[in-house]
Motif scaffolding. Structure first.
Motif, short mmCIF file in Angstrom:
data_model
loop_
_atom_site.label_atom_id
_atom_site.label_comp_id
_atom_site.label_asym_id
_atom_site.label_seq_id
_atom_site.Cartn_x
_atom_site.Cartn_y
_atom_site.Cartn_z
N UNK A 4 -40.66 30.44 17.73
CA UNK A 4 -41.49 31.31 16.97
C UNK A 4 -41.08 31.23 15.42
N UNK A 5 -39.98 30.77 15.20
CA UNK A 5 -39.56 30.42 13.76
C UNK A 5 -40.49 29.45 13.22
N UNK A 6 -41.22 28.45 13.78
CA UNK A 6 -41.98 27.74 13.22
C UNK A 6 -43.45 28.17 12.76
N UNK A 7 -43.57 29.35 13.33
CA UNK A 7 -44.75 29.91 13.13
C UNK A 7 -44.76 31.56 12.36
N UNK A 8 -43.60 31.86 12.20
CA UNK A 8 -43.68 33.22 11.61
C UNK A 8 -44.21 33.46 10.34
N UNK A 9 -44.77 34.50 10.20
CA UNK A 9 -45.49 34.73 8.79
C UNK A 9 -44.33 34.80 7.73
N UNK A 68 -36.96 30.55 -1.26
CA UNK A 68 -36.53 30.03 0.00
C UNK A 68 -36.22 30.83 1.13
N UNK A 69 -36.65 30.52 2.24
CA UNK A 69 -36.33 31.20 3.44
C UNK A 69 -35.19 30.69 4.16
N UNK A 70 -34.11 31.77 4.30
CA UNK A 70 -32.71 31.58 4.94
C UNK A 70 -32.93 31.11 6.30
N UNK A 71 -31.99 30.82 6.92
CA UNK A 71 -31.97 30.52 8.37
C UNK A 71 -32.25 31.93 9.00
N UNK A 72 -32.91 31.72 10.23
CA UNK A 72 -33.38 32.90 11.08
C UNK A 72 -32.35 33.23 11.82
#
Length: 750
Positions: free
Chosen positions: A218-223, A377-381
């Protein structure tokens, strides 16, 4: 609550049809998958296999409707595969009644225990047992049983493929959870304008956090809008509370309070706009009025000290909320901001939380920047294990429940196993045929708590009567053949998918009609299924209700334990916050964050337990309804005061407050002892906390925020003792109530 009132309430609940937002496209997709499977099975294998395989596709579609943050295709495949395994094993052992009963008991017990791993897994496992009781009667040979099982797997795969090929609001539930959290905070900001100490239920924030915990796929395609907004929303709530609370320095009336009301109103508008944008996937609109409010030139003149810091931080947070929620599609870049200007994630945030806004931002910063700004920047999920990795976690949860004393889940597993086996034996001895209706009805209505079990039993029987009556009337009127029966079954299933969230009685009526048409497609006449189904469904529901009355898992006696757990968690959270005033570490406080999450979990556990207890026909044991409400208010106040202090934690390198460490130690020790006292039905005392506060006052001018917060904490602890003190007031010589204060032990013991 008496048994009569409890039965009336559960009956009313079971027969209620609620108005909910319907999802016709999702229902149509599930019905289309069922139609594809039935059509293919009819063409290739005939009506019997089609009837069996239809259950696999039907159950797989139901699994995709469950409130789960996992990818829907995985749920469909898992449901279809597990049903296939259950059906094949059931058929293999079905010829030998003792062996089948043993398998049924083991399978049902494991399904009951699976509720420990979550309601989605529990429902899928329970449905597998119920449907297995029907499907094992359809094949006539081992090869046919294997074919039925294979087609059930195909049904799950078809539903999964349709979810992938025709996504309907693929991230819709995740968007809704985050939007609900922001909308709840907007409502909170508006309520704070009129009530500066208004309560806030953290449930929307907890749901948003749960939705943000995703699998690696899911993390690869989360908006992008779902990446960091939740972490910012977590930080907005304490800042709103600290800005409004008079204890932090703003008078109850005057120009400063008017300024705070303006800021809160503007914050509510910004949060609502961000919530709508996230829910619908649209840019955040510009709000000139809100930007002007946060950019007012007299802001620094009116607010000083902690209120000014709170206003400054609120403006920066709202700016970042709008920036993250309104990020453009990949590839678009604003000319006004270079890529290297993306903010650095706050080290105090747990994985998956958003970056901290620039602490140097002033209250004059606009709360509504250009929505085309480059996303940070997106942090780790937050990582959720995959479906296969979930198996060890589920097994661990089930083992934990088995080892618990008086576990509600274990009692449910024992109860549902006994009822299922007993129902099957009784039904097979009756001259009715189709003995599986009784145990199937019992399995489907039984839940770990009283209210759901009884309301579902009523709804299932009423819905069955309505559905069977309508389906029977249509069969007698039309006399449908195989293909028309299949079409009617698909239609009923589609209606069930559409109406299942509106209430149990509507869903059960559709299910009953679906089964009548499906078995009619397989060649069974309505006279062979309708009468016994009505009688045996009543038998199964009656057994389920009787079993809960004889072997209950009441929540009322456990309320004190839930309250004690919440008190201990709140104490650890408050102590962790206070301790950081003695050891300033800036915003990097993972211990505070972990303690806050534990306190929220304990609060939600208490609220759920209290709600279940209010519907149980059991008298309180040492904790009346009024005392529980007063204690809940006191614990909410403890958490709120700790949150206010957390909003003003000192930066790294700030002057320490040594007395705060001693107070934190005393508070942590006292709340742990108090939790034990609550469990043992004693009134907690707070002398060590009071002494630590008195020593603090003797050291000179303390930090304004933490000292004021410490005093409020002690007041709330005293209110908790008052709520739990059941000592009667002093009596006069003539035996009348003096109406005066109680003896030491209640308020005096604070």
């Amino acid at each position: 609550m008496t048994w009569w009132r409890a039965l009336r309430q559960t009956t009313r609940t079971g027969l209620t049809v609620e108005r909910r937002r319907l999802e016709p496209l999702v229902a149509l997709r599930g019905a289309a998958g069922l139609a594809v499977v039935i059509t293919a099975a009819l063409a290739l294998f005939g009506p019997a296999v089609a009837a069996g395989s239809a259950f696999g596709a039907y159950q797989a579609a139901i699994a995709t409707f469950q409130r789960s943050w996992r990818p829907r295709p995985e749920l469909a495949v898992a449901s279809g595969t597990s049903l296939a395994v259950s059906t094949f094993l059931g058929y293999v052992s079905g010829a030998h009644e003792p062996l089948f009963l043993a398998l049924l008991a083991v399978w049902t017990f494991l399904a009951g225990l699976s509720w420990a791993a979550g309601p989605t897994i529990g429902l899928i496992a329970t449905s597998n047992v119920a449907i297995m009781l029907v499907t094992i009667t359809l094949p006539t040979s081992l090869a046919e049983a294997a074919g039925h099982a294979a087609m059930m797997v195909v049904g799950g795969l078809v539903q999964a493929a349709l979810v992938i090929l025709f996504p309907v609001r693929r991230w819709g539930p995740h968007r809704d959870a985050l939007a609900d959290a922001l909308a709840a905070e907007a409502d909170y900001a508006r309520r704070l304008r009129h009530d500066p100490v208004a309560p806030f239920d953290p449930a929307p924030l907890m749901a948003a956090r749960d939705a943000a915990t995703i699998t690696p796929r899911q993390a690869r395609s989360r908006p992008a809008a779902l990446h960091g907004t939740r972490g910012l929303a977590e930080r907005v709530r304490p800042v709103l509370a600290s800005l409004a609370d008079p204890a932090m320095g703003v008078p109850a009336e005057g120009p400063e309070r008017d300024r705070v009301r303006e800021l809160l109103a503007a914050a509510a508008d910004v949060l609502d706009a961000a919530a709508r944008a996230i829910r619908h996937g649209t840019p955040v609109p510009r709000l000139p009025a809100a930007a002007a409010t946060f950019g007012a030139p007299d802001a620094e003149d009116l607010l000083t000290g902690p209120p000014h810091r709170a206003a400054t931080r609120l403006g920066a947070l709202l700016r970042d909320v709008v920036e993250v929620a309104g990020v453009p599609a990949p590839g678009k870049r604003s000319a006004g901001r270079a890529p290297h200007e993306a903010a650095t994630p706050d080290p105090s945030a747990t994985s998956g939380e958003a970056a901290t806004p620039n602490p140097s931002a002033t209250s004059g910063e606009a709360a509504t920047p250009d929505p085309s700004a480059t996303p940070r920047e997106a942090p780790a999920h937050l990582v959720r294990p995959g479906l296969l990795a979930l198996v060890p976690a589920a097994c661990k949860a089930m083992r934990t429940e088995l080892r618990k004393r008086n576990s509600a889940v274990t009692r449910h597993a024992v109860r549902v196993t006994a009822v299922t086996v007993t129902g099957y034996l009784l039904a097979t001895r009756l001259p009715l045929g189709h003995a599986y209706w009784a145990p199937m009805a019992a399995v489907m209505v039984m839940r770990p708590d009283f209210s759901q079990t009884y309301s579902r039993a009523v709804a299932r029987f009423a819905g069955t009567l309505v559905g069977v009556a309508l389906a029977t009337g249509l069969v007698q009127l039309v006399h449908p053949g195989t293909h028309l029966s299949a079409a009617l079954a698909v239609t009923c299933a589609g209606l069930m998918y559409l109406l299942m969230r509106t209430g149990q009685v509507a869903a059960q009526a559709c299910v009953a009609a679906y089964v009548v048409f499906l078995l009619g497609m397989g060649g069974e006449e309505w006279t062979q299924t309708v009468p016994e189904r009505a009688v045996l469904t009543l038998l199964g529901g009656a057994l389920a209700m009787l079993a809960y009355a004889l072997y209950p898992a009441w929540e009322t006696p456990r309320l004190r334990t839930r309250l004690a757990d919440w008190l201990a968690a709140d104490g650890r959270y408050a102590a962790a916050v206070v301790r950081h005033y003695a050891e300033p570490a800036g915003k990097a406080c993972p211990d505070v964050r972990e303690a806050l999450l534990a306190a929220r979990d304990a609060r939600i556990a208490w609220q759920e337990a209290a709600a279940r207890a209010r519907r149980e026909p059991v008298r309180h044991r040492g904790l009346s309804h009024a005392a529980a409400q007063d204690a809940e208010r006191a614990l909410v106040q403890i958490g709120r005061v700790a949150m206010l202090m957390e909003a003003h934690l000192p930066e790294r390198g700030a002057p320490p407050v040594p007395a705060a460490a001693r107070f934190a130690d005393a508070l942590g020790t006292a709340t742990d002892r108090a939790a034990k006292a609550v469990r043992e039905r004693r009134v907690p005392t707070w002398e060590p906390v009071r002494e630590a506060l008195a020593d603090w006052d003797g050291e000179g001018a303390p930090d304004r925020v933490v000292r004021r917060g410490a005093g409020l904490l002690l007041d709330a602890l005293g209110e908790l003792s008052d709520a739990l003190d059941v000592t009667p007031p002093p009596m006069l010589v003539d035996g009348t109530d003096s109406g005066g204060p109680r003896p030491p032990g209640g308020t005096a013991a604070r």
